[in-house]
Design a protein around this motif. Structure first.
Motif, short mmCIF file in Angstrom:
data_model
loop_
_atom_site.label_atom_id
_atom_site.label_comp_id
_atom_site.label_asym_id
_atom_site.label_seq_id
_atom_site.Cartn_x
_atom_site.Cartn_y
_atom_site.Cartn_z
N GLN A 360 2.02 -1.75 11.61
CA GLN A 360 2.07 -0.92 12.82
C GLN A 360 3.15 -1.43 13.76
N ASP A 371 -0.97 5.20 15.75
CA ASP A 371 -2.26 4.56 15.48
C ASP A 371 -2.33 4.13 14.01
N ILE A 372 -3.02 3.03 13.76
CA ILE A 372 -3.22 2.59 12.37
C ILE A 372 -3.88 3.71 11.59
N VAL A 552 0.62 4.30 9.50
CA VAL A 552 0.30 4.84 10.82
C VAL A 552 0.22 6.36 10.80
#
Length: 586
Positions: A360, A371-372, A552
Motif C-alpha cells: 500500500q 485502501d488495502i 489496493v
C-alpha cells in the motif's frame, strides 16, 4: 494500460535504490494522511464544484500518455473513453452527474433507453431529431449499425473491447464490413435498420449488460465514406460537439467547435469551451509543475500526481486537489502455466508472505494509493463486499507461519526462485515489485524483477507463451471496470473463454467450468441485483483459486485548476472528472 517509449529490461541497482527510497518517503507526500494541513479539499469529489453555464475560452489538457487509439472502435484506455465524447456519440451514454449517479444510462443519440421485448432478446431504439455529422449531414441508424460492425474487423481494427461482437454474433458468422461479400450487403443480421430513425438489435441470448455495451465508444456511429480504416484514429469524423483541427501523435491535439452540432439534440454534453487542447510530454514531474503553475487545467490521464507534485500540491494548494476512488484494483497475478505456480499452495505462499501495508505504501499510502484490497471485486461494482477477506489482508502484515506452511505443502519448504514482471513506464508498479520482492525474500522466495516495455504489454504479458518462456511467475498489473458490473470487470480477467494467444488479460490462465457457467447465468439475468449476487459468488470462487494477490482498491491524488467550472468526479469514468461537462473561466 499505459504505454512507454523506452524499454528497460532489468531493474538496475541504482534504480532499485531510488525505488527503495520512494518506499520509505511516501508518507512525506504520498500517503499524506499524517501531515497536518495536507489533506485534499475534495471539493469536486462526488459533487459539482464551481457550477457555471458560461461558454468560451480554451480548456487545456496535458498528459504523459497518448491514447492507445483515438478511433472509438479501437481505444481501450479509460481516459480516452472520457475524452472521446467530445467527438463521438452513442445511442446511450451515462448521466452527466457526480459520483454514483453518473452510472445511470440515459438516451444520447437515442431518445431513450430501449424498448425491450418480453423475452429480453430484442432492443429497439428511436434516434433523436437534429443529430448531425460535422459536415451537417444527418446521423442515421445505418451509420450506427456500420460503426458497430467495425468491431468485427479485428484484423484491421484490433485493440478495443469486443463485447458487442461476442453478444450479437457468438458463433463468429459475420466477416465484418471490410470482408462482407454478400450480394445484399445488409451486414450483420442481428442489427436491423427499418428506417433512418430506427435501429433494432436481436440478441441470440439475453444479456443484462447489453445497454452498458452500447454506451461504449466502440458503439459510436461511423460513415462508410469517411472510414479510413486503420488510419481513422488519426482523424475521426465527428458526431459530437467538437471536431479535430490538428493532431501530432505523442505531442499535441486541438479540437474546435463543430458548428453543425445542435445543443437541443444533445442532453449529455455541455460543450462550454470554444477550444480544447491537449499537450503530451514525457516527464511526469514536469507535467505536475506545469499544472501547479497554472499553465494547464487537467491531467488527461488522471493516474495521479507524482510524489514531488503531491507534496507541493497538498501543502500549498490543497484546495485544488481531489482524492477520488478510481474503481481500479492494483494487484499481482500468478500464471498457472509457469512453475511452480501450477501448485495452489505455492501461490498461497506468495499471498500470505506479502506485506500488505508495504505494498500500500509503495502505491502511495492510503491517500495516493488507496485502501488495502481484500479481494478481486472493487467496491464500485454491484456484488462486491470489501469485508470479504479470505487471506487476512486487512491485518496489514505478512502471515509468515501460513506462508511457510504453504511452502511445505507445495514441496518447496526452502522456497524457490521466480521472476516478477513489471511495466517499465509505471514507477509505482516498480515500487510494488520491490516491496513484494523484499517480503518474499523473508520466506525464502527469491524473486528477480524484470522490467518490460510497457508499450508492448499485449504482446509480452498478454502472450501466455511469452510469459511461460520468460518464466514470469508473478505479474504486476491493474484493472478497472469496462462498465460497473461483474461482467464489465471480471470477465476478461477470470473467464477461461477469454484466454487469448495475444492481448490476453486472463494472465492467471484460470479455467473453471463453474465460474464460466455462473457468468452465463449472471449475463442472462436482467435483474441487476440478482446478477450482482451471482458475481459475488464468482468472486469467492476466484479467491479460492489463489491466483490473485490484490494490493489496493485504488485512490488517486489529482489536480484541478482554479479556472475549471462544472467540475466533478464521476464513477462512470473511474473517478476521473467528467470531461464533457467541463468549462473554464476566460
Amino acid at each position: 494500460m499505459t504505454t512507454s517509449r523506452q524499454a528497460k529490461r532489468r531493474l538496475a541497482a541504482g534504480s532499485a535504490l531510488v525505488v527503495a527510497a520512494l518506499l520509505t518517503t511516501t508518507a512525506c507526500g504520498g500517503g499524506g494522511d499524517d501531515n497536518k494541513g495536507s489533506k485534499p479539499s475534495n471539493l469536486a469529489v462526488n459533487k459539482v464544484h464551481n457550477p457555471s453555464d458560461k461558454k468560451g475560452g480554451t480548456l487545456k489538457f496535458i498528459g504523459t500518455q497518448d491514447a492507445d487509439s483515438w478511433d472509438p472502435t479501437r481505444g481501450y484506455y479509460g481516459f480516452m473513453w472520457d475524452y472521446a465524447r467530445y467527438y463521438s456519440r452513442q445511442l446511450l451514454s451515462y448521466q452527466p452527474a457526480p459520483g454514483k449517479a453518473s452510472q445511470e444510462l440515459v438516451g444520447d443519440l437515442a431518445t431513450s433507453r430501449a424498448k425491450i421485448s418480453d423475452d429480453g432478446l430484442t432492443y429497439t431504439y428511436t434516434l433523436r431529431d437534429g443529430i448531425t455529422w460535422e459536415d451537417g449531414k444527418p446521423i442515421t441508424s445505418q451509420h450506427v449499425k456500420y460503426g458497430i460492425e467495425r468491431i468485427w474487423a479485428q484484423d484491421v481494427l484490433s485493440g478495443g473491447p469486443v463485447y458487442l461482437r461476442d453478444v450479437l454474433d457468438p458463433k463468429g458468422e459475420y466477416p465484418g464490413p471490410y470482408k462482407d461479400k454478400s450480394k445484399d450487403k445488409l451486414g450483420l443480421k442481428a442489427i436491423e435498420t427499418p428506417d433512418e430513425k430506427t435501429i433494432v438489435f436481436h440478441l441470440p441470448e439475453r444479456n443484462g449488460d447489453f445497454e452498458e455495451m452500447l454506451a461504449m465508444p466502440a458503439a459510436s456511429p461511423a460513415r462508410p465514406d469517411k472510414d479510413t480504416k486503420s488510419k481513422y484514429g488519426l482523424r475521426p469524423f465527428s458526431s459530437g460537439p467538437y471536431k479535430w483541427d490538428s493532431y501530432e501523435p505523442n505531442k499535441s491535439m486541438v479540437l474546435s467547435r463543430n458548428e453543425h452540432w445542435k445543443p437541443e439534440s444533445d442532453k449529455i454534453r455541455k460543450a462550454l469551451p470554444d477550444k480544447i487542447t491537449l499537450t503530451l510530454i514525457t516527464n511526469a514531474d514536469e507535467m505536475d509543475k506545469r499544472l501547479i503553475s497554472g499553465d494547464y487545467d487537467v491531467d488527461i490521464n488522471a493516474t495521479g500526481m507524482g510524489q514531488e507534485g503531491r507534496v507541493t500540491a497538498l501543502q500549498k494548494h490543497s484546495k485544488n486537489v481531489d482524492n477520488p476512488s478510481t474503481g481500479f484494483i492494483r494487484y499481482a497475478v500468478m500464471p498457472q502455466n509457469v512453475a511452480p505456480f501450477e501448485n495452489i499452495e505455492c501461490r498461497k505462499a506468495v499471498i500470505y508472505g506479502a506485506d500488505k501495508t508495504s505494498l500500500q505504501t509503495a502505491r502511495g499510502g492510503p491517500q495516493a494509493g488507496g485502501d488495502i484490497a481484500t479481494n478481486m471485486l472493487p467496491p464500485v461494482v454491484k456484488g462486491s463486499d470489501p469485508k470479504y477477506d479470505p487471506y487476512g489482508a486487512l491485518q496489514g502484515k505478512p502471515d509468515v507461519e501460513k506462508a511457510k506452511e504453504a511452502l511445505k505443502k507445495c514441496g518447496k519448504p526452502n522456497g524457490f526462485k521466480t521472476t516478477i514482471a513489471v511495466r517499465n513506464n509505471k514507477p509505482v508498479e516498480v515500487a510494488t515489485a520491490v516491496s513484494l520482492q523484499a517480503s518474499l525474500k523473508k520466506i525464502g522466495i527469491d524473486a528477480q524483477i524484470d522490467q518490460y516495455d510497457g508499450s508492448q504489454t499485449s504482446g509480452i504479458v498478454g502472450s501466455p507463451k511469452v510469459v511461460k518462456d520468460k518464466g514470469y511467475g508473478i505479474i504486476i498489473h491493474g484493472w478497472g471496470p469496462d462498465f460497473p458490473t461483474g461482467q464489465g470487470f471480471s470477465l476478461p480477467l477470470v473467464s477461461g473463454k477469454y484466454i487469448l494467444d495475444s492481448g490476453n488479460n486472463n494472465f492467471s490462465m484460470l479455467k473453471d467450468d463453474k465460474i464460466d457457467e455462473l457468468f452465463v447465468k449472471a449475463q442472462q439475468e436482467l435483474d441487476q441485483d440478482k446478477a450482482a449476487e451471482i458475481y459475488g459468488q464468482i468472486n469467492k470462487l476466484v479467491s479460492e483459486h489463489a491466483v490473485y494477490l490484490p494490493f489496493v482498491f485504488e485512490k488517486n491524488i489529482i489536480w484541478r485548476s482554479s479556472r475549471l467550472t462544472n467540475v466533478y468526479t464521476a464513477d462512470a469514468y473511474n473517478g476521473r472528472y467528467d470531461y464533457a461537462s467541463l468549462g473554464v473561466v476566460k
